[in-house]
Scaffold this motif. Structure first.
Motif, short mmCIF file in Angstrom:
data_model
loop_
_atom_site.label_atom_id
_atom_site.label_comp_id
_atom_site.label_asym_id
_atom_site.label_seq_id
_atom_site.Cartn_x
_atom_site.Cartn_y
_atom_site.Cartn_z
N GLY A 195 30.91 42.13 31.20
CA GLY A 195 32.27 42.18 31.40
C GLY A 195 33.23 41.64 30.52
O GLY A 195 34.48 42.03 30.44
N SER A 196 32.66 40.63 29.67
CA SER A 196 33.46 40.07 28.44
C SER A 196 33.73 41.10 27.54
O SER A 196 34.43 40.67 26.83
CB SER A 196 32.68 38.96 27.99
N LYS A 237 39.05 42.94 28.95
CA LYS A 237 39.77 42.11 30.04
C LYS A 237 39.80 43.07 31.28
O LYS A 237 39.22 42.42 32.37
CB LYS A 237 41.07 42.00 29.81
N ALA A 238 39.94 44.41 31.26
CA ALA A 238 39.81 44.91 32.50
C ALA A 238 38.27 45.22 32.94
O ALA A 238 38.09 45.14 34.31
CB ALA A 238 40.13 46.73 31.96
N THR A 239 37.28 45.32 32.28
CA THR A 239 36.15 45.28 32.63
C THR A 239 35.51 43.92 33.19
O THR A 239 35.03 43.73 34.32
CB THR A 239 34.93 45.36 31.46
N GLU A 240 36.27 42.74 32.63
CA GLU A 240 35.86 41.50 33.02
C GLU A 240 36.27 41.30 34.50
O GLU A 240 35.91 40.63 35.08
CB GLU A 240 36.45 40.39 32.05
N ASN A 241 37.96 41.94 34.72
CA ASN A 241 38.31 41.53 35.84
C ASN A 241 37.53 42.42 37.21
O ASN A 241 37.58 41.73 38.36
CB ASN A 241 39.89 42.05 36.01
N ILE A 242 37.18 43.58 36.77
CA ILE A 242 36.43 44.43 37.80
C ILE A 242 35.25 43.82 38.15
O ILE A 242 35.13 43.43 39.47
CB ILE A 242 36.22 46.05 37.20
N GLN A 298 28.44 39.58 33.99
CA GLN A 298 29.63 38.78 33.58
C GLN A 298 29.78 38.85 32.05
O GLN A 298 30.54 38.79 31.41
CB GLN A 298 29.61 37.37 34.06
N ALA A 302 34.24 40.62 37.99
CA ALA A 302 34.74 39.25 38.57
C ALA A 302 35.15 39.52 39.96
O ALA A 302 34.62 38.87 40.86
CB ALA A 302 36.08 38.64 37.88
N TRP A 303 35.80 40.54 40.18
CA TRP A 303 36.24 41.07 41.94
C TRP A 303 34.86 41.58 42.52
O TRP A 303 34.53 41.00 43.58
CB TRP A 303 37.11 41.99 41.72
N GLN A 312 32.65 38.23 43.29
CA GLN A 312 33.38 37.51 44.28
C GLN A 312 33.04 37.94 45.75
O GLN A 312 32.87 37.36 46.44
CB GLN A 312 35.08 37.38 44.02
#
Length: 257
Positions: free
Chosen positions: A195-196, A199-204, A192, A206-207, A210
């Motif tokens: 990923g910060s 934004k794109a890396t953070e979303n990937i 995480q 995070a998915w 999850q």
């Protein structure tokens, strides 16, 4: 294929460690519930992460969060059970019987998933029986939580099998599987942070988190039982089990036994 599965289950039935794992899981649940009913509040800290037990629901949540106890028990048994095949050099005998490495791997994956889920189910069933609040817990979504938790442990069993099957040394496989269990949260935190960067890396990431075993167990233990949580758990657990097993089969096929 059936001969291999029958042989593995015969070993399970004769394994003292297996019965020790099941009894230990039930005993932990029993003791936690008895202490809870006596209004004795305790807490368990794993790498600074404190878990307190105030209500029966807290004990149920402990079972769902594999990294806080039950996953360690499952990891030790699965890695030792599979590692004994390398230690005793019994793979050659299984190969002569079946001539099918896919079947040899699949048997271990199925067995690992069953043992992992059974450890969880015994813990949760004992929690229910000794909670003193059976009707309340059953009305509060206990069954859904247990069913979803079982799927998570099935996926966990497949991952532990994957690690254990690809590491030939018994001791090393135990250490690696334990590290996977104990450092799951740390690994997720590191990802995480990475990923910060964007934004794109953070979303990937995070998915991915999850839909990971850790992410599903955390959501099941802390979030309300929504259709989204249930569907994510069911689909992701089956995908992890199938994908891990297929990849493991092809890698194991190339191993020198």
């Amino acid at each position: 294929m059936l001969n291999i599965i029958n042989g593995d289950f015969y070993r399970i039935k004769k394994s003292i460690l297996f019965y020790g794992v099941i009894i230990f899981a039930g005993l932990i649940s029993f003791l936690l519930m008895i202490l809870n009913r006596q209004d004795i509040r305790i807490g368990i800290s794993i790498f600074g992460n404190l878990t307190t037990f105030i209500s029966p629901e807290d004990v149920i949540a402990l079972g769902v969060q594999y990294q806080k106890g039950l996953g360690i028990i499952a990891a030790v048994f699965i890695s030792v059970f599979i590692g004994q095949e390398y230690q005793w050099n019994t793979w050659q005998h299984k190969w002569l019987i079946s001539k099918n490495r896919f079947g040899m791997y699949l048997s271990k994956a199925i067995l690992s998933a069953i043992v992992s889920a059974l450890t969880f189910l015994v813990f949760e069933l004992c929690a229910l029986l000794f909670s003193g609040q059976i009707s309340v817990m059953l009305a509060g979504g206990y069954i859904t939580t247990v069913l979803c938790g079982s799927l998570i442990y099935i996926a966990l069993g497949a991952v532990l099998c994957f690690i254990s099957m690809l590491i030939k040394n018994n001791t090393t496989s135990v250490i690696v599987t334990l590290c996977y269990i104990l450092f799951s949260e740390t690994i997720v935190t590191v990802l995480q942070n990475i990923g910060s960067v964007s934004k794109a890396t953070e979303n990937i990431i995070a998915w991915c988190v999850q839909h990971s075993i850790y992410g599903m167990s955390s959501a099941l233990a802390t979030a309300s039982m929504t259709p989204e949580v249930i569907s994510t758990t069911v689909i992701s657990s089956f995908v992890i089990f199938i994908a891990t097993t297929i990849i493991g089969m092809f890698l194991f096929r190339k191993y020198e036994l």
